[in-house]
Design a protein around this motif. Structure first.
Motif, PDB file in Angstrom:
ATOM      1  N   ALA A 207      72.785  30.763   4.704  1.00 54.97           N
ATOM      2  CA  ALA A 207      73.828  30.570   3.685  1.00 54.97           C
ATOM      3  C   ALA A 207      73.300  29.852   2.456  1.00 54.97           C
ATOM      4  O   ALA A 207      73.807  30.056   1.352  1.00 54.97           O
ATOM      5  N   SER A 208      72.285  29.027   2.639  1.00 54.83           N
ATOM      6  CA  SER A 208      71.833  28.174   1.537  1.00 54.83           C
ATOM      7  C   SER A 208      71.325  28.967   0.342  1.00 54.83           C
ATOM      8  O   SER A 208      71.540  28.585  -0.817  1.00 54.83           O
ATOM      9  N   GLY A 209      70.649  30.085   0.598  1.00 59.10           N
ATOM     10  CA  GLY A 209      70.106  30.872  -0.495  1.00 59.10           C
ATOM     11  C   GLY A 209      71.158  31.549  -1.352  1.00 59.10           C
ATOM     12  O   GLY A 209      70.910  31.864  -2.518  1.00 59.10           O
ATOM     13  N   LEU A 210      72.359  31.769  -0.783  1.00 60.29           N
ATOM     14  CA  LEU A 210      73.406  32.464  -1.530  1.00 60.29           C
ATOM     15  C   LEU A 210      73.855  31.670  -2.745  1.00 60.29           C
ATOM     16  O   LEU A 210      74.224  32.248  -3.773  1.00 60.29           O
ATOM     17  N   PHE A 211      73.815  30.338  -2.644  1.00 61.37           N
ATOM     18  CA  PHE A 211      74.248  29.511  -3.758  1.00 61.37           C
ATOM     19  C   PHE A 211      73.368  29.714  -4.986  1.00 61.37           C
ATOM     20  O   PHE A 211      73.840  29.588  -6.125  1.00 61.37           O
ATOM     21  N   LEU A 212      72.086  30.006  -4.773  1.00 58.58           N
ATOM     22  CA  LEU A 212      71.195  30.231  -5.909  1.00 58.58           C
ATOM     23  C   LEU A 212      71.704  31.366  -6.789  1.00 58.58           C
ATOM     24  O   LEU A 212      71.685  31.279  -8.025  1.00 58.58           O
ATOM     25  N   PHE A 213      72.169  32.424  -6.147  1.00 59.57           N
ATOM     26  CA  PHE A 213      72.682  33.562  -6.894  1.00 59.57           C
ATOM     27  C   PHE A 213      74.061  33.257  -7.464  1.00 59.57           C
ATOM     28  O   PHE A 213      74.349  33.601  -8.613  1.00 59.57           O
ATOM     29  N   GLY A 214      74.903  32.620  -6.669  1.00 61.42           N
ATOM     30  CA  GLY A 214      76.237  32.289  -7.156  1.00 61.42           C
ATOM     31  C   GLY A 214      76.192  31.449  -8.415  1.00 61.42           C
ATOM     32  O   GLY A 214      76.879  31.739  -9.406  1.00 61.42           O
ATOM     33  N   PHE A 215      75.375  30.403  -8.413  1.00 56.99           N
ATOM     34  CA  PHE A 215      75.279  29.536  -9.585  1.00 56.99           C
ATOM     35  C   PHE A 215      74.640  30.274 -10.762  1.00 56.99           C
ATOM     36  O   PHE A 215      75.005  30.036 -11.927  1.00 56.99           O
ATOM     37  N   THR A 216      73.690  31.167 -10.483  1.00 53.12           N
ATOM     38  CA  THR A 216      73.084  31.947 -11.565  1.00 53.12           C
ATOM     39  C   THR A 216      74.138  32.770 -12.293  1.00 53.12           C
ATOM     40  O   THR A 216      74.235  32.744 -13.527  1.00 53.12           O
ATOM     41  N   TYR A 217      74.953  33.507 -11.539  1.00 54.48           N
ATOM     42  CA  TYR A 217      75.918  34.401 -12.172  1.00 54.48           C
ATOM     43  C   TYR A 217      77.045  33.627 -12.848  1.00 54.48           C
ATOM     44  O   TYR A 217      77.533  34.046 -13.910  1.00 54.48           O
ATOM     45  N   LEU A 218      77.459  32.511 -12.269  1.00 51.83           N
ATOM     46  CA  LEU A 218      78.455  31.678 -12.947  1.00 51.83           C
ATOM     47  C   LEU A 218      77.885  31.097 -14.236  1.00 51.83           C
ATOM     48  O   LEU A 218      78.587  30.984 -15.248  1.00 51.83           O
ATOM     49  N   TYR A 219      76.611  30.740 -14.203  1.00 54.41           N
ATOM     50  CA  TYR A 219      75.938  30.212 -15.389  1.00 54.41           C
ATOM     51  C   TYR A 219      75.870  31.290 -16.474  1.00 54.41           C
ATOM     52  O   TYR A 219      76.112  31.030 -17.662  1.00 54.41           O
ATOM     53  N   VAL A 220      75.537  32.519 -16.077  1.00 56.28           N
ATOM     54  CA  VAL A 220      75.504  33.630 -17.022  1.00 56.28           C
ATOM     55  C   VAL A 220      76.878  33.824 -17.652  1.00 56.28           C
ATOM     56  O   VAL A 220      77.006  33.976 -18.885  1.00 56.28           O
ATOM     57  N   ALA A 221      77.926  33.827 -16.822  1.00 55.42           N
ATOM     58  CA  ALA A 221      79.283  34.005 -17.336  1.00 55.42           C
ATOM     59  C   ALA A 221      79.651  32.895 -18.316  1.00 55.42           C
ATOM     60  O   ALA A 221      80.252  33.151 -19.367  1.00 55.42           O
ATOM     61  N   TRP A 222      79.296  31.656 -17.976  1.00 56.45           N
ATOM     62  CA  TRP A 222      79.588  30.527 -18.863  1.00 56.45           C
ATOM     63  C   TRP A 222      78.918  30.726 -20.225  1.00 56.45           C
ATOM     64  O   TRP A 222      79.550  30.544 -21.271  1.00 56.45           O
ATOM     65  N   ASN A 223      77.647  31.102 -20.215  1.00 56.14           N
ATOM     66  CA  ASN A 223      76.933  31.305 -21.477  1.00 56.14           C
ATOM     67  C   ASN A 223      77.544  32.435 -22.296  1.00 56.14           C
ATOM     68  O   ASN A 223      77.670  32.336 -23.523  1.00 56.14           O
TER      69      ASN A 223
END
Length: 210
Positions: free
Chosen positions: A61-77
């Motif tokens: 499960a731990s690796g999934l957060f890397l992608f989740g935060f990446t895509y949320l970061y992209v959306a924020w930008n």
């Protein structure tokens, strides 16, 4: 990574790759990044709360957060117009973690094909770092093509193989996957090469300017 989540990782990578290629406008890509980013944060959180301390489940499960935060970061930008340097340097962190996860798939988890997939993601996120963190816009189209390719070949296709219980295992499949990843990188590099502007001039124009 869960087979369902992997499918939508493939989808958002394709969308983001098309955005880098200038096919999809930034704000049009924001929604998919929000949806998939939220999914890749909420679902692993639920998994962790139900893991009963199982190290294997926690690791998965731990690796999934890397992608989740990446895509949320992209959306924020995309929605705020924030500069990309922060996302770029976070991408370097993701790339380093992807190398670790890939190595663990070879040594601990005994899934060499997915180890190759993790290494492919390490290369892609390293390109995001160079593009956004270092501001090397010359690789934008190359990054876009590679993002699209990995969305298909490390996201959608492996997801359907897992969902249909046809996912291959063993060193042979890993070798094929590695060769494919290298081939896709080379193809992306060629397709995304900056267009050369001719420096030649009509002879009469040159003569007139001298």
């Amino acid at each position: 990574m869960g087979s369902v989540g992997l499918l939508y990782v493939g989808a958002v990578l394709v969308i983001n790759g098309l955005m880098l290629l200038g096919v999809v406008p930034g704000k049009a890509a924001a929604a998919m990044n929000l949806f998939v980013g939220a999914m890749q944060v909420v679902f692993p959180t639920i998994i962790l709360t139900q893991s009963d301390g199982d190290p294997g489940v926690i690791l998965g499960a731990s690796g999934l957060f890397l992608f989740g935060f990446t895509y949320l970061y992209v959306a924020w930008n995309l929605l705020t117009g924030a500069p990309g340097e922060g996302l770029g340097w976070f991408s370097l962190f993701v790339a380093a973690c992807a190398v670790v996860y890939g190595t663990l798939h070879f040594t601990l988890i005994d899934d060499p094909l997915f180890g190759v997939i993790w290494f492919s993601w390490a290369v892609l996120w390293s390109m995001f770092f160079v593009l956004l963190g270092l501001g090397r816009e010359s690789i934008q189209r190359r990054t876009g093509w590679f993002t699209v390719f990995l969305g298909i070949f490390t996201g959608a296709i492996p997801s359907f193989l897992l969902l249909t219980q046809n996912y291959p295992s063993g060193d042979g499949s890993a070798l094929i996957g590695a060769a494919l990843a290298v081939g896709l990188f080379v193809l992306a590099w060629l397709l995304g090469a900056p267009k050369r502007t001719s420096i030649s001039r009509d002879k009469n124009t040159v003569d007139a300017s001298t």
